[in-house]
Every structure is written in structure tokens, then in C-alpha cells.
Design an enzyme around this catalytic site. Structure first.
Site, PDB file in Angstrom:
ATOM      1  N   LYS A   1     -24.150  38.702 -23.833  1.00 14.14           N
ATOM      2  CA  LYS A   1     -25.049  39.752 -24.311  1.00 14.14           C
ATOM      3  C   LYS A   1     -24.922  39.923 -25.826  1.00 14.14           C
ATOM      4  O   LYS A   1     -25.930  39.949 -26.539  1.00 14.14           O
ATOM      5  CB  LYS A   1     -24.709  41.069 -23.567  1.00 14.14           C
ATOM      6  CG  LYS A   1     -25.552  42.251 -23.953  1.00 14.14           C
ATOM      7  CD  LYS A   1     -25.574  43.273 -22.839  1.00 14.14           C
ATOM      8  CE  LYS A   1     -24.366  44.190 -22.832  1.00 14.14           C
ATOM      9  NZ  LYS A   1     -24.354  45.135 -23.972  1.00 14.14           N
TER      10      LYS A   1
ATOM     11  N   GLY B   1     -26.844  49.681 -27.179  1.00  9.67           N
ATOM     12  CA  GLY B   1     -26.099  50.211 -28.318  1.00  9.67           C
ATOM     13  C   GLY B   1     -25.977  49.178 -29.433  1.00  9.67           C
ATOM     14  O   GLY B   1     -26.009  49.518 -30.622  1.00  9.67           O
TER      15      GLY B   1
ATOM     16  N   ARG C   1     -25.072  58.703 -28.233  1.00  7.46           N
ATOM     17  CA  ARG C   1     -24.087  57.842 -28.922  1.00  7.46           C
ATOM     18  C   ARG C   1     -24.270  57.886 -30.440  1.00  7.46           C
ATOM     19  O   ARG C   1     -25.375  57.752 -30.945  1.00  7.46           O
ATOM     20  CB  ARG C   1     -24.215  56.405 -28.389  1.00  7.46           C
ATOM     21  CG  ARG C   1     -23.980  56.363 -26.884  1.00  7.46           C
ATOM     22  CD  ARG C   1     -24.092  54.963 -26.328  1.00  7.46           C
ATOM     23  NE  ARG C   1     -23.064  54.100 -26.850  1.00  7.46           N
ATOM     24  CZ  ARG C   1     -23.012  52.792 -26.639  1.00  7.46           C
ATOM     25  NH1 ARG C   1     -23.949  52.205 -25.943  1.00  7.46           N
ATOM     26  NH2 ARG C   1     -22.028  52.075 -27.127  1.00  7.46           N
TER      27      ARG C   1
ATOM     28  N   GLN D   1     -19.864  46.403 -34.009  1.00  9.16           N
ATOM     29  CA  GLN D   1     -21.258  46.774 -34.241  1.00  9.16           C
ATOM     30  C   GLN D   1     -21.449  47.282 -35.674  1.00  9.16           C
ATOM     31  O   GLN D   1     -22.391  46.883 -36.360  1.00  9.16           O
ATOM     32  CB  GLN D   1     -21.692  47.847 -33.236  1.00  9.16           C
ATOM     33  CG  GLN D   1     -21.722  47.309 -31.808  1.00  9.16           C
ATOM     34  CD  GLN D   1     -22.120  48.349 -30.785  1.00  9.16           C
ATOM     35  OE1 GLN D   1     -22.145  49.542 -31.080  1.00  9.16           O
ATOM     36  NE2 GLN D   1     -22.410  47.912 -29.575  1.00  9.16           N
TER      37      GLN D   1
ATOM     38  N   ASP E   1     -14.667  46.383 -23.686  1.00 16.53           N
ATOM     39  CA  ASP E   1     -15.583  46.590 -22.550  1.00 16.53           C
ATOM     40  C   ASP E   1     -14.913  46.319 -21.203  1.00 16.53           C
ATOM     41  O   ASP E   1     -15.473  46.627 -20.151  1.00 16.53           O
ATOM     42  CB  ASP E   1     -16.819  45.698 -22.707  1.00 16.53           C
ATOM     43  CG  ASP E   1     -17.655  46.117 -23.914  1.00 16.53           C
ATOM     44  OD1 ASP E   1     -17.614  47.304 -24.279  1.00 16.53           O
ATOM     45  OD2 ASP E   1     -18.329  45.247 -24.503  1.00 16.53           O
TER      46      ASP E   1
ATOM     47  N   ARG F   1     -21.442  48.840 -16.508  1.00 24.53           N
ATOM     48  CA  ARG F   1     -20.064  48.404 -16.224  1.00 24.53           C
ATOM     49  C   ARG F   1     -19.395  49.290 -15.172  1.00 24.53           C
ATOM     50  O   ARG F   1     -18.526  48.847 -14.427  1.00 24.53           O
ATOM     51  CB  ARG F   1     -19.253  48.343 -17.520  1.00 24.53           C
ATOM     52  CG  ARG F   1     -19.846  47.330 -18.497  1.00 24.53           C
ATOM     53  CD  ARG F   1     -18.910  46.921 -19.603  1.00 24.53           C
ATOM     54  NE  ARG F   1     -19.667  46.448 -20.759  1.00 24.53           N
ATOM     55  CZ  ARG F   1     -20.145  45.212 -20.896  1.00 24.53           C
ATOM     56  NH1 ARG F   1     -19.935  44.308 -19.972  1.00 24.53           N
ATOM     57  NH2 ARG F   1     -20.824  44.864 -21.973  1.00 24.53           N
TER      58      ARG F   1
HETATM   59  C1  S3P Z   1     -20.394  45.005 -29.179  1.00 28.10           C
HETATM   60  C2  S3P Z   1     -19.295  45.602 -29.694  1.00 28.10           C
HETATM   61  C3  S3P Z   1     -18.521  46.614 -28.968  1.00 28.10           C
HETATM   62  C4  S3P Z   1     -18.815  46.590 -27.476  1.00 28.10           C
HETATM   63  C5  S3P Z   1     -20.276  46.491 -27.181  1.00 28.10           C
HETATM   64  C6  S3P Z   1     -20.875  45.256 -27.814  1.00 28.10           C
HETATM   65  C7  S3P Z   1     -21.132  44.043 -30.020  1.00 28.10           C
HETATM   66  O1  S3P Z   1     -18.837  47.890 -29.479  1.00 28.10           O
HETATM   67  O2  S3P Z   1     -18.279  47.717 -26.841  1.00 28.10           O
HETATM   68  O3  S3P Z   1     -20.490  46.427 -25.779  1.00 28.10           O
HETATM   69  O4  S3P Z   1     -21.961  43.273 -29.505  1.00 28.10           O
HETATM   70  O5  S3P Z   1     -20.882  44.037 -31.239  1.00 28.10           O
HETATM   71  P1  S3P Z   1     -18.062  48.463 -30.795  1.00 28.10           P
HETATM   72  O6  S3P Z   1     -18.074  47.374 -31.773  1.00 28.10           O
HETATM   73  O7  S3P Z   1     -18.866  49.641 -31.279  1.00 28.10           O
HETATM   74  O8  S3P Z   1     -16.708  48.853 -30.306  1.00 28.10           O
END
Ligand code: S3P
Length: 433
Positions: free
Chosen positions: A21, A93, A122, A168, A318, A391
Site C-alpha cells: 500500500k 492517511g 487525524r 508520512q 502497523d 487492521r
Molecule cells: C505510512 C507510514 C506510517 C504507517 C502508515 C503508512 C506510509 O504512518 O502507519 O500506515 O506509507 O508512509 P506514520 O509515518 O505517520 O507513522
């Protein structure tokens, strides 16, 4: 949709992990930012990543979907179109946090990003802050939550220290840096998944990591050509857990991404004495433009409790709910520390895991920054609500297969956010006949 998962006898056979993903989101976004067409092999067709395709189309990219690949024809780095309406990120997100990085650099154009009920709870101030420092103008509801309004500007490079180890937020700043004047640096408090860095390197961007400091130099264009998406280790983790917990199991999961920044969970499982064989990538500071893959060979076995320390948390973020589930079956105590970020995921995953597993008979308690589980040699079973969190739905299903009496999952359809074939894969492994 409610679904009951009864105790399984032993899972056997082979499945292929669904496409990653995180990497699919990034490939579609970078495809939209590129000027030449980008082919993406094995793109994840799930709710979250479908939201990303719709978003990039709204911004002017053309997307062709073929059987084995998609092709994204982008607008170029500085040429995103201004859509006439808000961009709907759905439940994603990653899209909500990464996309503003690109949009902030669209000088003179403005955009609004919104999403579902869970997204609206969020925080987005964590991306608004660095983008504002780079010169863009952003407005969030109550200064903190979506909808998020972005007014693009000519950006300047910054030196940014992340307050949380979030891939992220890091990725958002890196995407903005591509079109900013000069060289941007980002320091993270702990390593987090580095797919953005690897893909940017593959796209010809000058990006380096040294002593925990990332530097990225602005560019005129991305040259990506083809991206091959590996299997998602976070999705595979549910099948791994089922194989480790259900007595008599022996199964194979094919084509799993084993980038070191994503295999924290597998290291934790191995420390708990779980049997998972595979060719995992070694730790290295040097950035490489590839995503390594391996098959995973999983078997049932007895487990020991463990302590997960804060610096391991971003590498297994995750999968931490699954660590709690494994802890229910392990000898001794399993403790997760430094995981307060779990409270701002698709749901409050500390409260959800603790209440959910307790309802199935677990001896588990929440702490300020994680949880502690005392192993009781298994779970009775009962009912668990997914609360719209993919999840949590899959956690309930795996708990049911390993339980004594079975588990009813309320809202199993949430699994389609990341792993639409999840129930089908369990059936193929013989979880029920
Ligand atoms: C993700 C980073 C994680 C993870 C999310 C996907 C990504 O979040 O929990 O499911 O694709 O960069 P954070 O970086 O905010 O912890």
C-alpha cells in the site's frame, strides 16, 4: 458485514502477499509528478490506493489500468491542475499527508483535501507546519484536522527536524523539497520506512542519508520509467501471525517486501521464537534504489513474551496490534513502549486493541504509550468491532482462527482498505472447509 472466524485446524499452502500500500501510493504520486509516463507493475487495487488514483486524476494525470500494470501520465512537478472541488482521500492517511507536499509547490493554485470520518479525526498540523516554513499557506480545521486547505507558493528549502518518527511527514517534506529552491535536509528522531527515499533515488533525484540526516536537492523532473510494487509486509503480517498461532500450520507467503525499515515485526516475531524463514534485508544507512523481496516460510510454534522498545516502534508501527495478539499466546509478558502514535491511526489502536482483545479473554492493559499483555496460553473468543479500521478487522479474524471458541468480527468489509483478498486467502490456506 459481520463474519465469524472459528478455530482453525492448521493452515497450509501458499499465498502471494497483496501489493504494498505504501509503495503503491508513492508510485502513483510520483507518476503524477513525472513528465514522462510511468508504468507501475502490481499496483494495489484496494480502497486506499484507488483514492490516490482518483486524486491524481483530479490533478490532471491520466491513468490507464491494464491487467498486470497501470500507466500514469503525469503533469510534471510544477504543473498540477487546480481541481474545481475538494480532493477526497477517503480513508487514506498516507494520501492526506503526502499529497500536500506536492501541492504546496504549485505556485498560485489552491487545493482542499478532505476524507472520511476517521481521516477527519487525524492530525494534519504535522505536515502543515514544515510546508508553511517552506513558504506555502495552509489552513486546517481547528488548526489541526482535515479538511486541509493548501495554497501553493514558490517554496524555499528548509532544514527540518521531525518531532515524531513519521514516514508520512518525512515524505511530505521530501516531495515539497523537489520543487523548492536549494537543498532541504530532514532529520528523523528514529528510522522509519524509507520507500520515498528509495523511489526518489530511482527517479534520478540527488538524495543522500548520512548520520541520520537526509538531504535532497531540488530538481526539474522525475525520471521513473517503471516501478514494480512488492508484496506488503504489513498485510503479510496477518497471515504470518495466523501461521505462527494456529497449531499444525505450515505455510508460504510469496513475494513479500523485506526492506529493513518494514521488517521490524518479523524481527519481533523471531525474538518471540516464532518460526518465520526468509531472506530479510540487512540494516544499512546507505540508500539503494530498490525494494528487496523474499518468500516467507511460516510454521506454528511456542512463543515467548518480549519487550518492544521505542526505537523499534516506527519499524513495526502497523503490526503492533499483532504483537499484542501474539503476546496472548506467549509465555510471560509482552510489553510495547513508546507507541503513542498508535492513538492517531485509522482508529485509536491502543484503546481498540486493549478493549478488543480483552473482550476475547486477554489479560491486557493500556499504558500511556503502549500496552502490556500477560500470556494466558490463548484466547477464549467472542465478538470484536472493527470500527471501520481495516487492521482491527483482520486482527479479529486471525484471533478467531487461533481462539478456542471463535470470533465474530463486526464490520469485516473494512479489510478492503488494504487487503481485499484477505478472507479469500485465509480460505485458500484451509482456515475453514
Ligand atoms: C505510512 C507510514 C506510517 C504507517 C502508515 C503508512 C506510509 O504512518 O502507519 O500506515 O506509507 O508512509 P506514520 O509515518 O505517520 O507513522
Amino acid at each position: 458485514m459481520n463474519m465469524r472466524f472459528g478455530p482453525a485446524r492448521g493452515l497450509a499452502g501458499a499465498v502471494r502477499a497483496p501489493a504494498d500500500k505504501s509503495i503503491s501510493h508513492r508510485a502513483a504520486l510520483l507518476g503524477a509528478m513525472a513528465s514522462e509516463p510511468v508504468r507501475i507493475e502490481r499496483y494495489l487495487h484496494a480502497a486506499d490506493t484507488t483514492s490516490t488514483l482518483a486524486a491524481v486524476q483530479a490533478l490532471g494525470a491520466l491513468v490507464e489500468v491494464h491487467d498486470e500494470e497501470i500507466v500514469v501520465r503525469g503533469t510534471g512537478l510544477r504543473e498540477a491542475h487546480e481541481p474545481g472541488r475538494p480532493i477526497d482521500v477517503g480513508n487514506a492517511g498516507t494520501l492526506m499527508r503526502l499529497l500536500p507536499g506536492w501541492l504546496a509547490a504549485q505556485d498560485g493554485r489552491s487545493f482542499t483535501l478532505d476524507g472520511d470520518e476517521s481521516i477527519r479525526r487525524r492530525p494534519v498540523d504535522r505536515v502543515a507546519e514544515p510546508l508553511t516554513a517552506m513558504g506555502a499557506q495552509l489552513q486546517a480545521r481547528e488548526g489541526r484536522y482535515p479538511p486541509l486547505h493548501v495554497e501553493g507558493r514558490h517554496l524555499r528549502a528548509i532544514d527540518y527536524e521531525l518531532a515524531v518518527a513519521s514516514a508520512q511527514v518525512k515524505s511530505c517534506v521530501l516531495l515539497a523539497a523537489l520543487a523548492a529552491d536549494g537543498e532541504t535536509t530532514v532529520r528523523e528522531p528514529a528510522r522509519s520506512r524509507d520507500h520515498t527515499e528509495r523511489m526518489l533515488l530511482a527517479a534520478g533525484v540527488t538524495i543522500t542519508r548520512r548520520d541520520g540526516l537526509l538531504s535532497v536537492v531540488n530538481t526539474d523532473e522525475l525520471l521513473l520509467d517503471t516501478v514494480r510494487v512488492p508484496g506488503d509486509p504489513s498485510s503479510a503480517a496477518f497471515i504470518v501471525t495466523a501461521g505462527v498461532l494456529v497449531p499444525g500450520s505450515r505455510l508460504l507467503i510469496g513475494d513479500v517486501g523485506v526492506n529493513w525499515t518494514r521488517t521490524g515485526f518479523l524481527r519481533i516475531v523471531r525474538r518471540m521464537r516464532g518460526i518465520v524463514l526468509g531472506d530479510l534485508e540487512e540494516e544499512s544507512e546507505k540508500l539503494v534504489p530498490i525494494e528487496p523481496v523474499s518468500d516467507l516460510d511460516v510454521a506454528h510454534g511456542a512463543l515467548e513474551g518480549t519487550i518492544v522498545e521505542p526505537d523499534e516502534v516506527p519499524l513495526a508501527i502497523d503490526e503492533l496490534p499483532l504483537v499484542a495478539l501474539l503476546g496472548c499466546f506467549a509465555e510471560g509478558e509482552t510489553v510495547v513502549r513508546g507507541a503513542q502514535e498508535l492513538r492517531v491511526k485509522e482508529s485509536d489502536r491502543i484503546a481498540g486493541v486493549v478493549e478488543g482483545l480483552r473482550g476475547l479473554g486477554a489479560d491486557i492493559e493500556a499504558t500511556a504509550d503502549g500496552f502490556a499483555v500477560r500470556g494466558t496460553a490463548g484466547l477464549r473468543g467472542g465478538t470484536i468491532a472493527a470500527d471501520g479500521d481495516h487492521r482491527m478487522a483482520m486482527l479479529g479474524a486471525v484471533a478467531g482462527l487461533a481462539s478456542r471458541e471463535g470470533v465474530e468480527v463486526i464490520g469485516m468489509e473494512a479489510a478492503a482498505v488494504s487487503y481485499p483478498a484477505f478472507v479469500e486467502d485465509l480460505r485458500r490456506l484451509g482456515a475453514w472447509s
